[in-house]
Design an enzyme around this catalytic site. Sequence first.
Site, PDB file in Angstrom:
ATOM      1  N   GLU A  29       0.814  -1.219   0.000  1.00 28.61           N
ATOM      2  CA  GLU A  29       0.000   0.000   0.000  1.00 28.61           C
ATOM      3  C   GLU A  29       0.854   1.279   0.000  1.00 28.61           C
ATOM      4  OE1 GLU A  29      -0.778  -2.661   2.002  1.00 28.61           O
ATOM      5  OE2 GLU A  29      -2.581  -3.231   0.889  1.00 28.61           O
ATOM      6  N   ILE A  84      10.061  -9.097   4.001  1.00 31.56           N
ATOM      7  CA  ILE A  84      10.966 -10.188   4.402  1.00 31.56           C
ATOM      8  C   ILE A  84      10.585 -11.432   3.602  1.00 31.56           C
ATOM      9  CG2 ILE A  84      11.845 -11.554   6.333  1.00 31.56           C
ATOM     10  CD1 ILE A  84      11.055  -9.210   8.196  1.00 31.56           C
ATOM     11  N   GLY A  88       8.735 -18.376   1.936  1.00 27.57           N
ATOM     12  CA  GLY A  88       9.007 -19.501   1.040  1.00 27.57           C
ATOM     13  C   GLY A  88       8.260 -19.430  -0.279  1.00 27.57           C
ATOM     14  N   HIS A 146       5.484 -14.527  -3.137  1.00 27.24           N
ATOM     15  CA  HIS A 146       4.796 -13.331  -2.640  1.00 27.24           C
ATOM     16  C   HIS A 146       5.761 -12.164  -2.442  1.00 27.24           C
ATOM     17  CE1 HIS A 146       1.170 -11.642  -0.914  1.00 27.24           C
ATOM     18  NE2 HIS A 146       1.870 -11.171   0.096  1.00 27.24           N
ATOM     19  N   PHE A 200      13.733   6.132   0.106  1.00 26.91           N
ATOM     20  CA  PHE A 200      13.319   4.729   0.122  1.00 26.91           C
ATOM     21  C   PHE A 200      13.888   4.042   1.361  1.00 26.91           C
ATOM     22  CE2 PHE A 200      13.659   0.287  -1.409  1.00 26.91           C
ATOM     23  CZ  PHE A 200      12.325   0.083  -1.736  1.00 26.91           C
ATOM     24  N   ARG A 244      19.378  -4.143  10.226  1.00 30.27           N
ATOM     25  CA  ARG A 244      19.264  -2.869   9.504  1.00 30.27           C
ATOM     26  C   ARG A 244      18.288  -1.894  10.157  1.00 30.27           C
ATOM     27  NH1 ARG A 244      21.010  -6.770   6.775  1.00 30.27           N
ATOM     28  NH2 ARG A 244      22.266  -6.571   4.891  1.00 30.27           N
TER      29      ARG A 244
HETATM   30  N1  INI Z   1       3.795  -6.494   3.625  1.00 33.13           N
HETATM   31  C1  INI Z   1       4.975  -6.009   4.062  1.00 33.13           C
HETATM   32  O1  INI Z   1       5.088  -4.802   4.338  1.00 33.13           O
HETATM   33  N2  INI Z   1       6.039  -6.837   4.220  1.00 33.13           N
HETATM   34  C2  INI Z   1       5.965  -8.175   3.921  1.00 33.13           C
HETATM   35  O2  INI Z   1       6.989  -8.889   4.112  1.00 33.13           O
HETATM   36  C3  INI Z   1       4.744  -8.709   3.454  1.00 33.13           C
HETATM   37  N3  INI Z   1       4.624 -10.104   3.133  1.00 33.13           N
HETATM   38  O3  INI Z   1       5.640 -10.810   3.110  1.00 33.13           O
HETATM   39  O4  INI Z   1       3.545 -10.608   2.920  1.00 33.13           O
HETATM   40  C4  INI Z   1       3.640  -7.821   3.311  1.00 33.13           C
HETATM   41  N4  INI Z   1       2.454  -8.261   2.872  1.00 33.13           N
HETATM   42  C5  INI Z   1       1.235  -7.493   3.012  1.00 33.13           C
HETATM   43  C6  INI Z   1       1.023  -6.545   1.857  1.00 33.13           C
HETATM   44  O5  INI Z   1       1.939  -5.457   1.914  1.00 33.13           O
HETATM   45  C7  INI Z   1      -0.395  -5.963   1.866  1.00 33.13           C
HETATM   46  O6  INI Z   1      -0.576  -5.168   3.006  1.00 33.13           O
HETATM   47  C8  INI Z   1      -1.490  -7.034   1.821  1.00 33.13           C
HETATM   48  O7  INI Z   1      -1.265  -7.919   0.745  1.00 33.13           O
HETATM   49  C9  INI Z   1      -2.892  -6.396   1.674  1.00 33.13           C
HETATM   50  O8  INI Z   1      -2.984  -5.644   0.456  1.00 33.13           O
END
Ligand code: INI
Length: 157
Positions: free
Chosen positions: A60, A84, A87, A90, A115, A129
């Site tokens: 978002e 992060i 597996g 995604h 960024f 980090r």
């Molecule tokens: N969002 C993150 O900020 N970091 C992640 O590692 C992550 N993983 O791995 O799924 C993640 N997923 C949620 C994504 O950003 C959305 O909020 C969600 O898909 C709803 O739109």
Amino acid sequence: MNVIEGDFTTEAVQGRYAIVVARFNAFVVESLLQGALDALKRHGVAEDSIDVIRVPGAWELPLVVDRAARKDQYDAVIALGAVIRGGTPHFEYVAGECTKGISQASIEHDVPVAFGVLTVDTIEQAVERSGTKAGNKGADAAMSAMEMVSLLKQLHD
Ligand code: INI
């Protein structure tokens, strides 16, 4: 030869800053936020010149960074999050779209967007980090934002 570059005097870094923060992986991202706020305040950016805007996750970030970068509302936007690797593929989708969307918003609206989104393989790398042995990428992003605010004051539109 003229070298034009930003500096970090209190006067040079004054401006309006939006920090757009993902809630996902909050245990890491909150440390990035603290690092960014600390860097801004220690360089003399007034607290009431900083807006913190929260979004669900890194996916978002581009939409809200884009909105914040529009119409001269802010002199710089700082995007903070942590993606992060798990597996599944995604990670690639979230990290890829987030990175692309944030860079597009900066160019399209002519506003610096720092960024500060970690894209890492492991939780340990994220922790390193976000205020431990590899520094704090939120603070680094805030430094970049301040440098760009100072630099852009010296360049013509
Ligand atoms: N969002 C993150 O900020 N970091 C992640 O590692 C992550 N993983 O791995 O799924 C993640 N997923 C949620 C994504 O950003 C959305 O909020 C969600 O898909 C709803 O739109």
